[in-house]
Every structure is written in C-alpha cells, then in structure tokens.
Design an enzyme around this catalytic site. Structure first.
Site, mmCIF file in Angstrom:
data_model
loop_
_atom_site.group_PDB
_atom_site.id
_atom_site.type_symbol
_atom_site.label_atom_id
_atom_site.label_comp_id
_atom_site.label_asym_id
_atom_site.label_seq_id
_atom_site.Cartn_x
_atom_site.Cartn_y
_atom_site.Cartn_z
ATOM 1 N N SER A 58 -6.984 12.249 -6.145
ATOM 2 C CA SER A 58 -8.439 12.065 -6.177
ATOM 3 C C SER A 58 -8.999 11.674 -4.811
ATOM 4 O O SER A 58 -10.102 12.108 -4.440
ATOM 5 C CB SER A 58 -8.827 11.029 -7.236
ATOM 6 O OG SER A 58 -8.339 9.744 -6.906
ATOM 7 N N LYS A 136 6.104 7.482 -1.824
ATOM 8 C CA LYS A 136 7.420 7.420 -1.209
ATOM 9 C C LYS A 136 7.367 6.646 0.110
ATOM 10 O O LYS A 136 6.321 6.525 0.743
ATOM 11 C CB LYS A 136 7.965 8.830 -0.962
ATOM 12 C CG LYS A 136 8.312 9.594 -2.233
ATOM 13 C CD LYS A 136 9.468 8.939 -2.971
ATOM 14 C CE LYS A 136 9.892 9.754 -4.182
ATOM 15 N NZ LYS A 136 11.039 9.152 -4.893
ATOM 16 N N ILE A 138 7.594 5.812 3.888
ATOM 17 C CA ILE A 138 7.293 6.569 5.103
ATOM 18 C C ILE A 138 8.337 6.223 6.160
ATOM 19 O O ILE A 138 8.454 5.066 6.568
ATOM 20 C CB ILE A 138 5.888 6.235 5.637
ATOM 21 C CG1 ILE A 138 4.822 6.575 4.590
ATOM 22 C CG2 ILE A 138 5.616 6.986 6.936
ATOM 23 C CD1 ILE A 138 4.736 8.042 4.240
ATOM 24 N N ASN A 152 -3.824 4.512 5.624
ATOM 25 C CA ASN A 152 -3.495 4.403 4.202
ATOM 26 C C ASN A 152 -4.647 3.700 3.501
ATOM 27 O O ASN A 152 -5.371 2.909 4.107
ATOM 28 C CB ASN A 152 -2.212 3.592 4.007
ATOM 29 C CG ASN A 152 -1.823 3.482 2.537
ATOM 30 O OD1 ASN A 152 -1.801 4.481 1.815
ATOM 31 N ND2 ASN A 152 -1.535 2.278 2.076
ATOM 32 N N HIS A 154 -5.323 1.226 0.183
ATOM 33 C CA HIS A 154 -4.627 0.365 -0.777
ATOM 34 C C HIS A 154 -5.636 -0.151 -1.797
ATOM 35 O O HIS A 154 -6.742 -0.559 -1.422
ATOM 36 C CB HIS A 154 -3.979 -0.813 -0.048
ATOM 37 C CG HIS A 154 -3.185 -1.708 -0.946
ATOM 38 N ND1 HIS A 154 -1.936 -1.374 -1.413
ATOM 39 C CD2 HIS A 154 -3.480 -2.928 -1.478
ATOM 40 C CE1 HIS A 154 -1.485 -2.351 -2.187
ATOM 41 N NE2 HIS A 154 -2.402 -3.301 -2.246
ATOM 42 N N ASP A 195 2.054 -2.262 3.857
ATOM 43 C CA ASP A 195 0.709 -2.846 3.783
ATOM 44 C C ASP A 195 0.446 -3.909 4.840
ATOM 45 O O ASP A 195 -0.371 -4.814 4.636
ATOM 46 C CB ASP A 195 0.460 -3.445 2.387
ATOM 47 C CG ASP A 195 0.562 -2.413 1.283
ATOM 48 O OD1 ASP A 195 0.231 -1.244 1.536
ATOM 49 O OD2 ASP A 195 0.987 -2.774 0.168
#
Length: 254
Positions: A58, A136, A138, A152, A154, A195
C-alpha cells in the site's frame, strides 16, 4: 556556526496538523549539508527509485500514485520483493515496473546479494532505495551502498516501539497494551541497526482506550500514505539537508 559561515535557523520539530517535520530555513547562498546527489535533483531530472516490499504494497502504491500525479519527481525502476505473487509485485507488473526477487530461495545467498547490487546499480542506476513493508533483513553491504540514500517507514513513533521483532501488527499490539495515547508513523534513514537510522519526519495519530490493534493499524496506515510520499518528494527534490551534528532535516527553501 556551519562551515563556510552560512548561518541557519533550525526548527527541529515543527508540528502542523499532527505531523512532525524536521525542517530548516537557510539564508541565500548556502547549501551546507546537501549531497552531490541531492544537488543534481535541482536540475529537474527524475530520480530513479527501487522499492522493497513484502506484502500488499500500500505504501508502494501511495508513492507510485504521487509520482503519476506529479508530486514526486521520480520513477520506480524496480520493485524488490521476497514474495512472488504478493500484492506489491502484482501492482508493479500492472504498471510495467520490473520485479526482482530477493532473497531468492533458488539462488545461493552470496550470489543473490551480488545480483541484487548489480541490478540496482548497473542495470537500473538506482539513486534511492525505499523500504515499504519489506520484512526481510537488509544486508549491511546494501546499506553501505546507499549511505543517506535509503529510507524506511515504521508504523510507530520511534524510538518507541521499534527494533527487532517490532513490525506489522506486533507494533500496534504493543502500543495498545502500553496505554499510550498517541502513536503514529516515522520515516527514517536506514543504517545497519533495526530502526536506529536518523529520523526525518513523523506523523501522529491519537489512541483511544477503546481502540483495538486493528483500529490503530488502520489509523496509522492512513498517515503513512500521506507522510511517506511527502518525504520521498523532499528527498528527490534535494530538500533533505544534513546538519553538522548528523541529523537530517527537510529544508523549506532550496
């Protein structure tokens, strides 16, 4: 004072309508902290993107829609997914975007990584990598190949509810169990720790005591679809500036 004597006034967390955007205002004549790749974006050439996704895609769809609407000066060169036939790969195929499977269970690990790096760099000339629900690990080699060029998103307000194992519905269950009254989405650069990369922007949503994890997930996802395209647009326009202290901010002027 920044190198070169250009003073800047930094507004680190400017909250507008539930969105926290790191921003900066600079005097004319200064481009301190802007990378060579970012400067090239000012010439108007579309940036080449690789999107990594594992599920329905999405956020990938939101980014592609923003590209087609002219809000992002870029094009998606390739979709990378670990799942053949997922929603993201079907969407890519329908839009004429090549798909690459990684990791591919039929290919040895080292060979697969080598092929991935070759496809991104030599075949597609990728400028930026966008992780959009990619589940997965990285590889460090990939992260090092795109320093300050991999984003990214989150589904929480980092540094809370982040780290290994905090993904998907697990995050929203932890949010509800904790009793916090706000959560949201975070766009950050990717480094070699889960993260832990530098935060670029965040968007907030309220959490009601009656909310289920599914309710929270739905609210956060809507915010993600607004936030991620905005940050990608800034990246492709060369409007993300790195301060001397190593923090990225979105510039309000070029």
């Amino acid at each position: 004072m920044p190198r070169g004597g250009n003073r800047r006034r930094w507004a680190l967390e400017e909250c507008r309508g539930g969105r926290i955007i790191a921003s900066t205002k600079a005097r004319q004549g200064g481009d301190q902290g802007v990378s060579e790749r970012s400067r090239s974006a000012e010439a108007g050439d579309p940036k080449k993107l690789a999107v990594f996704a594992s599920g329905g895609g999405s956020n990938f769809k939101a980014i592609q829609t923003a590209i087609e609407d002219g809000r992002i000066n870029a094009r998606v060169q390739v979709l990378v997914s670990d799942k053949a036939g997922c929603g993201a790969t079907e969407f890519a195929s329908a839009h004429g975007i090549p798909c690459l499977r990684y990791p591919d269970p039929s290919v040895e690990k080292d060979k697969g990584l080598g092929r991935l790096l070759e496809e991104l760099g030599e075949t597609h000339g990728v400028d930026y990598v966008l992780l959009a629900g990619y589940m997965k690990f990285i590889p460090p080699e990939l992260v090092r190949s795109y320093p300050r060029e991999m984003l990214n998103i989150h589904p929480a307000l980092l540094p809370s509810f982040g780290g290994k194992g905090c993904y998907g519905m697990n995050v929203h269950e932890k949010v509800v169990d904790s009793g916090v009254r706000f959560t949201g989405a975070t766009v950050h650069f990717v480094n070699e720790e889960y993260d832990k990369g530098r935060i670029v922007a965040q968007a907030c949503v309220p959490v009601s005591p009656e909310d289920s994890p599914e309710d929270v997930a739905s609210k956060v996802l809507r915010r993600e679809h607004e936030l991620y395209p905005d940050v990608v647009a800034a990246l492709c326009d060369g409007r993300i500036v790195w301060r001397e202290d190593g923090k990225p901010v979105i510039s309000t002027v070029l």
